[in-house]
Structures are given as C-alpha cells and as structure tokens.
Write an enzyme that holds these catalytic residues in place. Structure first.
Site, PDB file in Angstrom:
ATOM      1  N   ARG A  47      12.489 -26.290  98.376  1.00  0.00           N
ATOM      2  CA  ARG A  47      12.234 -27.550  98.565  1.00  0.00           C
ATOM      3  C   ARG A  47      10.793 -27.715  99.430  1.00  0.00           C
ATOM      4  O   ARG A  47      10.050 -28.874  99.151  1.00  0.00           O
ATOM      5  CB  ARG A  47      13.440 -28.266  99.285  1.00  0.00           C
ATOM      6  N   TYR A  99      -1.967 -50.044  89.441  1.00  0.00           N
ATOM      7  CA  TYR A  99      -1.062 -49.768  88.585  1.00  0.00           C
ATOM      8  C   TYR A  99       0.426 -50.333  88.947  1.00  0.00           C
ATOM      9  O   TYR A  99       0.744 -50.184  90.307  1.00  0.00           O
ATOM     10  CB  TYR A  99      -0.976 -48.168  88.756  1.00  0.00           C
ATOM     11  N   ASP A 170      -7.061 -43.577  93.845  1.00  0.00           N
ATOM     12  CA  ASP A 170      -6.530 -43.057  92.664  1.00  0.00           C
ATOM     13  C   ASP A 170      -7.359 -42.398  91.540  1.00  0.00           C
ATOM     14  O   ASP A 170      -8.116 -43.424  90.866  1.00  0.00           O
ATOM     15  CB  ASP A 170      -5.617 -44.289  92.094  1.00  0.00           C
ATOM     16  N   LYS A 195      -0.600 -37.539  83.451  1.00  0.00           N
ATOM     17  CA  LYS A 195      -1.755 -38.148  82.591  1.00  0.00           C
ATOM     18  C   LYS A 195      -2.458 -37.103  81.935  1.00  0.00           C
ATOM     19  O   LYS A 195      -2.204 -36.242  81.276  1.00  0.00           O
ATOM     20  CB  LYS A 195      -2.577 -39.178  83.223  1.00  0.00           C
TER      21      LYS A 195
END
Length: 246
Positions: A47, A99, A170, A195
């Site tokens: 983790r 977004y 971004d 993406k």
C-alpha cells in the site's frame, strides 16, 4: 534526453533475480525483513510502496520534469488527494468547465470544508477579482475536458505567484509530449492516466507530479499511502508498457 527516449527507458527495470529485461509484476503485499529488522530493498507493504508503482512514478516524474510523482487508482483519486491535503477553509479557484468528476467532488464532498469558485480563469480581471486572502490553490485544466479550452499557464502562474498561491495544472489532454506545465511555473501536474497514458480503454490510473518535496507534497503522499487509493501492480506494469508507445 529526448522525451521519446525517456518514455521508453525511464520505466525500464532489469530484474536482479532473473536478469529479465522487463520488470515482473510483483503482487506481494508484504516484503521480507533483513536480519537487522529493516527492509533492505526499500519496500515494506504494497500500500505504501511497490516496485511496479515505483517504476511508473519514476517514468512519469521524468516525463514531466518533476522531482517526484505519486500514482493513484484514477484521476479522480489523484484530485481528491489534493483536496484532502488542503487545510479546512482553503479557497480554490477552478475553471468553469472543470472536469465534472472533480467539480462534483468539490461540490458534494468538500462543501463546508473547502470553499471554491468556478470561473473563466482566462479572464485576468475575473481571476483577480476572485482571489481572496484564504485562496490557496488555482486549478487549471488545459486543454479542458470536454470543451478543449486553452489556458495561458504562464499568465495564471504570474498572477498566482504574486499572491503566494499554488497552481496545479491538469495536463491529461496534452500529455508531457505536447505541454510541460512545470517548466511554465506550475507547482504540480495532474493526469488521468486512464486517458492517453493508458491509451486503449483498458487501464485506469491517476498521477500527480510535483516540482518540490515540501509539506504539501508530504500530505499528499500520506493520503496516497494511508488512504489506499493506489493502482494495482498490474495496472502500473501495463501503464509503464503503454507509455513506451507514446
């Protein structure tokens, strides 16, 4: 070194045990201690750190020209870690076409904790009018999703720096192949790796890349490691492979 060369080689790792030229997928959640009780390979629990995730973060940091990257299970998870790292009452300025996933996070999950305005960040007058004493972050997205609006990063950074405000960009749609926001003065870059880094609609991921290992970055790392919003070793492995084809 050319960007294409970084994409091919920065995430590559020769496996020490087998000398395989492609790093294996390491699914172990825990790692063996040394005789002194330490962890000689540097990995404790998957983790907090994993070899596949380390390889992905290394290549992404190199591509953006940052000092370190933190990868997440999605772009939304990366964005949420930023919001969680901010002090309650911090004011955020964000684009009016931000977004929708991140916009909805702010409006539904952080209402009453953070304050925010969604404005036309390209209008210098409007941007300056919305800056408050408690403004801590200007979030820009260029080109934006889905309207493909373009923001002058240098112009926004100049306004923000004069007020001591952080700027996060971004960079999902442009990728570091076409735009390098950190070189234009942004403090941090975000990507939805789902993406263009993923490229084939079969991988999910998110990433943040910073120019500086400061207290803000430490908090984001803590959110990543303690919150568990991390990508799987398999996704990290295949994202590294996909980045080689950029």
């Amino acid at each position: 070194m050319k960007t294409e060369t970084i994409a091919i080689h920065a995430g590559n790792h020769v496996d020490e045990a087998t000398r395989a030229v492609i790093q294996p997928i390491i699914m172990s959640t825990t790692f063996e201690r040394g005789e002194d009780g330490g962890f000689p390979a540097g990995y404790i629990y998957s983790r907090s750190s994993n070899p596949n995730r380390h390889a992905l973060e290394h290549v992404l940091a190199k591509l953006e020209g940052g000092v370190e990257a933190a990868s997440f299970s999605s772009g939304n998870a990366a964005g949420m870690s930023v919001f969680q790292s901010l002090e309650p009452g911090t004011h955020i300025i964000a684009p009016d076409d931000m977004y929708h996933g991140l916009r909805n996070q702010l409006k539904t999950l952080f209402a009453g904790i953070l304050t925010f305005d969604f404005i036309d960040v390209n209008d210098t007058g409007v941007l300056q009018q919305h800056i408050k004493p408690e403004t801590g972050l200007i979030w820009i997205e260029t080109p934006s999703n889905p309207l493909l609006k373009i923001t002058d990063i240098k112009k926004v950074v100049a306004i923000a720096k004069a007020k001591g405000i952080k700027v996060l960009c971004d960079n999902t749609f442009a990728t570091p192949m076409c735009q390098r926001p950190l070189e234009l003065g942004a403090d941090m870059v975000m990507h939805s790796a789902t993406k263009y880094f993923g490229g084939h609609s079969d991988l999910m991921g998110g990433v943040l890349i910073t120019t500086e290992k400061n207290d803000w970055w430490t908090k984001i790392r803590q959110v990543q490691e303690m919150g568990g919003a991390i990508p799987s070793p398999m996704d990290c492995y295949y994202l590294v492979r996909s980045i080689k084809t950029l």
